[in-house]
Design an enzyme around this catalytic site. Sequence first.
Site, PDB file in Angstrom:
ATOM      1  N   ARG A   2     -23.931  -9.161  -6.635  1.00  0.00           N
ATOM      2  CA  ARG A   2     -23.514 -10.374  -7.337  1.00  0.00           C
ATOM      3  C   ARG A   2     -24.566 -10.829  -8.357  1.00  0.00           C
ATOM      4  O   ARG A   2     -24.241 -11.508  -9.321  1.00  0.00           O
ATOM      5  CB  ARG A   2     -23.216 -11.498  -6.331  1.00  0.00           C
ATOM      6  CG  ARG A   2     -22.678 -12.740  -7.006  1.00  0.00           C
ATOM      7  CD  ARG A   2     -22.069 -13.723  -6.040  1.00  0.00           C
ATOM      8  NE  ARG A   2     -21.556 -14.882  -6.772  1.00  0.00           N
ATOM      9  CZ  ARG A   2     -20.708 -15.759  -6.295  1.00  0.00           C
ATOM     10  NH1 ARG A   2     -20.248 -15.635  -5.054  1.00  0.00           N
ATOM     11  NH2 ARG A   2     -20.285 -16.772  -7.024  1.00  0.00           N
ATOM     12  N   ARG A  38     -18.386 -32.534   6.470  1.00  0.00           N
ATOM     13  CA  ARG A  38     -18.979 -31.210   6.686  1.00  0.00           C
ATOM     14  C   ARG A  38     -18.151 -30.084   6.081  1.00  0.00           C
ATOM     15  O   ARG A  38     -18.217 -28.932   6.502  1.00  0.00           O
ATOM     16  CB  ARG A  38     -19.223 -30.939   8.174  1.00  0.00           C
ATOM     17  CG  ARG A  38     -20.254 -31.870   8.801  1.00  0.00           C
ATOM     18  CD  ARG A  38     -20.773 -31.303  10.117  1.00  0.00           C
ATOM     19  NE  ARG A  38     -21.843 -32.137  10.656  1.00  0.00           N
ATOM     20  CZ  ARG A  38     -21.663 -33.040  11.624  1.00  0.00           C
ATOM     21  NH1 ARG A  38     -20.457 -33.206  12.149  1.00  0.00           N
ATOM     22  NH2 ARG A  38     -22.675 -33.755  12.066  1.00  0.00           N
ATOM     23  N   GLU A  74     -19.281 -15.648 -21.658  1.00  0.00           N
ATOM     24  CA  GLU A  74     -19.108 -15.145 -20.294  1.00  0.00           C
ATOM     25  C   GLU A  74     -18.084 -14.017 -20.241  1.00  0.00           C
ATOM     26  O   GLU A  74     -18.127 -13.178 -19.337  1.00  0.00           O
ATOM     27  CB  GLU A  74     -18.702 -16.286 -19.360  1.00  0.00           C
ATOM     28  CG  GLU A  74     -19.736 -17.402 -19.221  1.00  0.00           C
ATOM     29  CD  GLU A  74     -20.882 -17.050 -18.272  1.00  0.00           C
ATOM     30  OE1 GLU A  74     -20.915 -15.912 -17.748  1.00  0.00           O
ATOM     31  OE2 GLU A  74     -21.744 -17.922 -18.063  1.00  0.00           O
ATOM     32  N   GLU A  98     -24.665 -13.295  -2.669  1.00  0.00           N
ATOM     33  CA  GLU A  98     -25.737 -12.699  -3.467  1.00  0.00           C
ATOM     34  C   GLU A  98     -26.883 -12.192  -2.593  1.00  0.00           C
ATOM     35  O   GLU A  98     -28.065 -12.394  -2.895  1.00  0.00           O
ATOM     36  CB  GLU A  98     -26.246 -13.702  -4.508  1.00  0.00           C
ATOM     37  CG  GLU A  98     -26.852 -13.066  -5.744  1.00  0.00           C
ATOM     38  CD  GLU A  98     -27.074 -14.075  -6.861  1.00  0.00           C
ATOM     39  OE1 GLU A  98     -28.236 -14.262  -7.237  1.00  0.00           O
ATOM     40  OE2 GLU A  98     -26.093 -14.666  -7.340  1.00  0.00           O
ATOM     41  N   ASN A 106     -25.576 -12.672 -13.248  1.00  0.00           N
ATOM     42  CA  ASN A 106     -26.565 -13.545 -13.882  1.00  0.00           C
ATOM     43  C   ASN A 106     -27.126 -12.961 -15.172  1.00  0.00           C
ATOM     44  O   ASN A 106     -28.099 -13.497 -15.721  1.00  0.00           O
ATOM     45  CB  ASN A 106     -27.718 -13.825 -12.912  1.00  0.00           C
ATOM     46  CG  ASN A 106     -27.279 -14.652 -11.717  1.00  0.00           C
ATOM     47  OD1 ASN A 106     -26.592 -15.646 -11.863  1.00  0.00           O
ATOM     48  ND2 ASN A 106     -27.670 -14.229 -10.525  1.00  0.00           N
ATOM     49  N   LYS A 121     -19.593 -20.647  -6.128  1.00  0.00           N
ATOM     50  CA  LYS A 121     -20.902 -21.246  -6.385  1.00  0.00           C
ATOM     51  C   LYS A 121     -20.704 -22.680  -6.884  1.00  0.00           C
ATOM     52  O   LYS A 121     -20.022 -22.905  -7.883  1.00  0.00           O
ATOM     53  CB  LYS A 121     -21.691 -20.439  -7.422  1.00  0.00           C
ATOM     54  CG  LYS A 121     -22.396 -19.230  -6.861  1.00  0.00           C
ATOM     55  CD  LYS A 121     -23.329 -18.626  -7.905  1.00  0.00           C
ATOM     56  CE  LYS A 121     -24.141 -17.484  -7.342  1.00  0.00           C
ATOM     57  NZ  LYS A 121     -25.055 -16.904  -8.361  1.00  0.00           N
ATOM     58  N   HIS A 168     -28.715 -15.118 -17.902  1.00  0.00           N
ATOM     59  CA  HIS A 168     -28.922 -16.476 -17.384  1.00  0.00           C
ATOM     60  C   HIS A 168     -30.400 -16.832 -17.218  1.00  0.00           C
ATOM     61  O   HIS A 168     -30.758 -18.000 -17.335  1.00  0.00           O
ATOM     62  CB  HIS A 168     -28.179 -16.646 -16.055  1.00  0.00           C
ATOM     63  CG  HIS A 168     -26.701 -16.759 -16.207  1.00  0.00           C
ATOM     64  ND1 HIS A 168     -25.937 -15.771 -16.781  1.00  0.00           N
ATOM     65  CD2 HIS A 168     -25.826 -17.750 -15.867  1.00  0.00           C
ATOM     66  CE1 HIS A 168     -24.656 -16.146 -16.777  1.00  0.00           C
ATOM     67  NE2 HIS A 168     -24.571 -17.337 -16.239  1.00  0.00           N
ATOM     68  N   HIS A 191     -24.292 -24.343 -22.197  1.00  0.00           N
ATOM     69  CA  HIS A 191     -24.605 -23.288 -21.226  1.00  0.00           C
ATOM     70  C   HIS A 191     -24.182 -21.917 -21.736  1.00  0.00           C
ATOM     71  O   HIS A 191     -24.968 -20.959 -21.702  1.00  0.00           O
ATOM     72  CB  HIS A 191     -23.915 -23.584 -19.895  1.00  0.00           C
ATOM     73  CG  HIS A 191     -24.054 -22.470 -18.902  1.00  0.00           C
ATOM     74  ND1 HIS A 191     -25.258 -22.086 -18.357  1.00  0.00           N
ATOM     75  CD2 HIS A 191     -23.118 -21.631 -18.373  1.00  0.00           C
ATOM     76  CE1 HIS A 191     -25.076 -21.068 -17.537  1.00  0.00           C
ATOM     77  NE2 HIS A 191     -23.786 -20.770 -17.529  1.00  0.00           N
ATOM     78  N   HIS A 244     -31.172 -20.039 -19.032  1.00  0.00           N
ATOM     79  CA  HIS A 244     -31.533 -21.270 -18.326  1.00  0.00           C
ATOM     80  C   HIS A 244     -32.877 -21.812 -18.801  1.00  0.00           C
ATOM     81  O   HIS A 244     -33.080 -23.031 -18.861  1.00  0.00           O
ATOM     82  CB  HIS A 244     -31.571 -21.020 -16.820  1.00  0.00           C
ATOM     83  CG  HIS A 244     -30.215 -20.922 -16.192  1.00  0.00           C
ATOM     84  ND1 HIS A 244     -30.020 -20.547 -14.881  1.00  0.00           N
ATOM     85  CD2 HIS A 244     -28.971 -21.153 -16.691  1.00  0.00           C
ATOM     86  CE1 HIS A 244     -28.724 -20.542 -14.600  1.00  0.00           C
ATOM     87  NE2 HIS A 244     -28.072 -20.911 -15.684  1.00  0.00           N
ATOM     88  N   LYS A 277     -14.935 -10.381 -11.913  1.00  0.00           N
ATOM     89  CA  LYS A 277     -15.732 -11.256 -11.054  1.00  0.00           C
ATOM     90  C   LYS A 277     -15.235 -11.208  -9.616  1.00  0.00           C
ATOM     91  O   LYS A 277     -16.044 -11.206  -8.675  1.00  0.00           O
ATOM     92  CB  LYS A 277     -15.715 -12.688 -11.567  1.00  0.00           C
ATOM     93  CG  LYS A 277     -16.619 -13.591 -10.725  1.00  0.00           C
ATOM     94  CD  LYS A 277     -17.033 -14.855 -11.408  1.00  0.00           C
ATOM     95  CE  LYS A 277     -18.110 -15.581 -10.597  1.00  0.00           C
ATOM     96  NZ  LYS A 277     -18.527 -16.852 -11.205  1.00  0.00           N
TER      97      LYS A 277
END
Length: 368
Positions: free
Chosen positions: A242, A121, A185, A237, A246, A143, A249, A267, A253, A227
């Site tokens: 935040r 967990r 980035e 987010e 993106n 993330k 992206h 990417h 994506h 960041k």
Amino acid sequence: MAIIPVAIAGAPYDVRIEAGLLRQAGEHCRPFLRKERVAIVTDENVAAAWRTTVEASFSAVGIASSWLVLPAGESTKSWEQLARVIDWLLAQEVERKDNIVALGGGVIGDLTGFAASMVKRGCGFIQIPTTLLAQVDSSVGGKTAINTPAGKNLVGAFHQPSLVLADPLALDTLPLRDTRAGYAEVVKYGLIDDAPFFEWCEANGAKLLAGDSIARETAISRSVAAKARIVAADEKETAGVRALLNLGHTFGHALEAETGFSDRLLHGEGVALGMVLAARFSARQGLMTSQDAGRIAAHMGSVGLPASIKALGLDCNGRRLADHMLHDKKMDAGTLPFLLMRGIGQTFLAKDVDLGEVAAFLDEEMTR
């Protein structure tokens, strides 16, 4: 050494940036380890370049290491490899208060971090990013995720690392294409809200890619600081801050999905082209000047990053690319927020974008 704090409420940690940290990894990680053995997850390419160095650094401080070496590449961010990592960590008898180590690029960091979020967990993990993309972006902020047939990073968790060690010397072992992909980035932070940093990229990007140590450390430090500031303000987010990270992206994506999340489009390359498209779409909507949009495209092209969809040779239309966006994790009540620009360093979240207009725009871009 640059030490940048990430002030996440309840889970703060440092990002340490210095040439030679891989040789000192054991020394830096030792205070975070409860046992005399550590579990390390990496990939075949990183193991070939750095396993001996990192293993010796842990041995020097009395820590033995167990290694899981996975295939390199985006396809490793999968259910199959996630299960493999979890089963291996359980076989290593990892406990909840233990820290495991993710040694590699964004794929290894995302996969290992997600596994750590589930084992017992939630156990701890340490990020040792070895690519520019991972050092300036994916290793910071918590993330973690895997890809599925439905899309990229759709299954994951927010799970903060205990420590991040970024060694710019790791970039010396990377193919230039991978470093270029990570550089996208870096540029992103200038385009979000720091126009002077974008100007710095225009002046220094080529030097960074050529291996200039000062340019590399400056880019990594400034990117991580940007960041860290954003994720500390909006860890999960929920406040809209935040989401600015993106930028590029949503378009990127969709392009990655159309190319099968393969080496056909890395990417970072997708993000670079995505930022060019976000700028051009913003200009088409009258939000920013075509001159600024052209400046962004020119810089991407000048460092060898993609600045045109046509060059990808895709066998699809704009509607098909727009349909990929329907699986974007930012979908909210059936609408998809877009990151657009009012100018360089003036990114904002738009919630009223018509996907039909996006599809028509992409059709135009395919012939550009």
